[in-house]
Write a protein that holds these residues in place. Structure first.
Motif, PDB file in Angstrom:
ATOM      1  N   VAL A 252      -2.923   1.116  -2.210  1.00  0.00           N
ATOM      2  CA  VAL A 252      -2.539   2.517  -2.417  1.00  0.00           C
ATOM      3  C   VAL A 252      -1.763   2.662  -3.728  1.00  0.00           C
ATOM      4  CG1 VAL A 252      -1.240   4.478  -1.502  1.00  0.00           C
ATOM      5  CG2 VAL A 252      -2.486   2.974   0.062  1.00  0.00           C
TER       6      VAL A 252
ATOM      7  N   TYR B 203      -2.934   4.750  -6.958  1.00  0.00           N
ATOM      8  CA  TYR B 203      -2.125   5.822  -7.551  1.00  0.00           C
ATOM      9  C   TYR B 203      -1.921   5.588  -9.041  1.00  0.00           C
ATOM     10  CZ  TYR B 203       1.828   8.776  -8.715  1.00  0.00           C
ATOM     11  OH  TYR B 203       2.657   9.691  -9.334  1.00  0.00           O
TER      12      TYR B 203
ATOM     13  N   PHE C 280      -8.426   3.148  -3.639  1.00  0.00           N
ATOM     14  CA  PHE C 280      -8.125   3.979  -2.471  1.00  0.00           C
ATOM     15  C   PHE C 280      -9.137   3.733  -1.345  1.00  0.00           C
ATOM     16  CE2 PHE C 280      -5.954   7.153  -5.447  1.00  0.00           C
ATOM     17  CZ  PHE C 280      -4.685   6.854  -4.985  1.00  0.00           C
TER      18      PHE C 280
ATOM     19  N   ALA D 118      -8.410   0.679   0.454  1.00  0.00           N
ATOM     20  CA  ALA D 118      -7.196   0.763   1.271  1.00  0.00           C
ATOM     21  C   ALA D 118      -7.445   1.422   2.622  1.00  0.00           C
ATOM     22  CB  ALA D 118      -6.115   1.550   0.514  1.00  0.00           C
TER      23      ALA D 118
ATOM     24  N   GLU E  56       0.486   6.547   5.042  1.00  0.00           N
ATOM     25  CA  GLU E  56      -0.156   5.959   3.873  1.00  0.00           C
ATOM     26  C   GLU E  56      -1.661   6.234   3.875  1.00  0.00           C
ATOM     27  OE1 GLU E  56       2.016   4.427   5.843  1.00  0.00           O
ATOM     28  OE2 GLU E  56       3.722   4.251   4.465  1.00  0.00           O
TER      29      GLU E  56
ATOM     30  N   ALA F  12      -3.826   7.835   0.863  1.00  0.00           N
ATOM     31  CA  ALA F  12      -5.019   7.199   0.312  1.00  0.00           C
ATOM     32  C   ALA F  12      -6.223   8.147   0.351  1.00  0.00           C
ATOM     33  CB  ALA F  12      -5.333   5.915   1.070  1.00  0.00           C
TER      34      ALA F  12
END
Length: 219
Positions: free
Chosen positions: A110, A114, A129, A132, A144, A148
């Motif tokens: 994540v 980002y 992402f 994840a 989270e 994501a």
């Protein structure tokens, strides 16, 4: 707010001989509360995140370190320091690569996603992402997971993969509702309306925007 309450609780936590891991966790939670609640300026939040990173590294606490690096990435990007944000993502991935923790690996994906997203590397960010998401689902890390999915949806929007973006934001809305986070849910509705507009689905965009405004109105 819940974040101010968290800060006040941390202020009351004064153990006589705290373990290093506990001090690192407290510092990480403080940095998150300051950042997500916007309870201080960028310099103070960054200093708090840096303190948490240092303590977590000393404690060899991989999960706490990666969570602190996420805060560092966010506040760095918001203050215009994209290089520091990218470095935070790279360090998070490096920590996860050497960690046996599944949670560390999921969180690092994540943070990496980002940092790549804010750098404009949308294809790489989408891959991070996307990788994840199943890990976070398996670990039931719902907050989270929402982040994501929202990040993945924004990447798809930027890449003009608008059907995929709409589908991903739909998944993100389900998670946001389960969390009961109205602010996060409103943000996802806004992103979905933008995607509909970009795709030329103007009736859906208007209806979604109106629904978002209705939800934002004071009760």
């Amino acid at each position: 707010s819940e974040y101010r309450a968290a800060i006040e609780a941390l202020d009351r936590w004064v153990p006589p001989n705290p373990a290093l891991e506990d001090s690192a966790l407290a510092a990480q939670l403080r940095a998150e509360a300051l950042q997500w609640g916007r309870l201080a300026d960028d310099r103070i939040i960054l200093d708090s995140a840096n303190a948490a990173v240092s303590l977590a590294a000393d404690a060899a606490s991989d999960v706490t370190l990666i969570r602190a690096l996420q805060v560092r990435a966010e506040v760095s990007a918001e203050s215009g320091d994209l290089q520091r944000a990218e470095e935070a993502g790279e360090r998070a991935q490096s920590v996860a690569d050497g960690s046996p923790s599944a949670e560390a690996k999921a969180l690092a994906a994540v943070t990496q996603g980002y940092s790549l997203w804010v750098a404009g590397r949308l294809e790489d960010a989408a891959a991070a992402f996307k990788g994840a998401v199943p890990m976070l689902r398996a670990l039931c890390l719902m907050r989270e997971l929402r982040r994501a999915l929202n990040g993945l949806g924004m990447c798809y929007t930027g890449l003009c993969q608008l059907t995929a973006a709409a589908r991903t934001f739909g998944e993100c809305l389900i998670v946001s509702r389960k969390l009961g986070d109205r602010i996060a849910e409103g943000n996802v509705w806004h992103n979905l309306a933008t995607t509909y507009h970009d795709a030329g689905w103007f009736d859906a965009a208007r209806a979604t925007a109106e629904f978002t405004l209705d939800r934002a109105a004071p009760v």
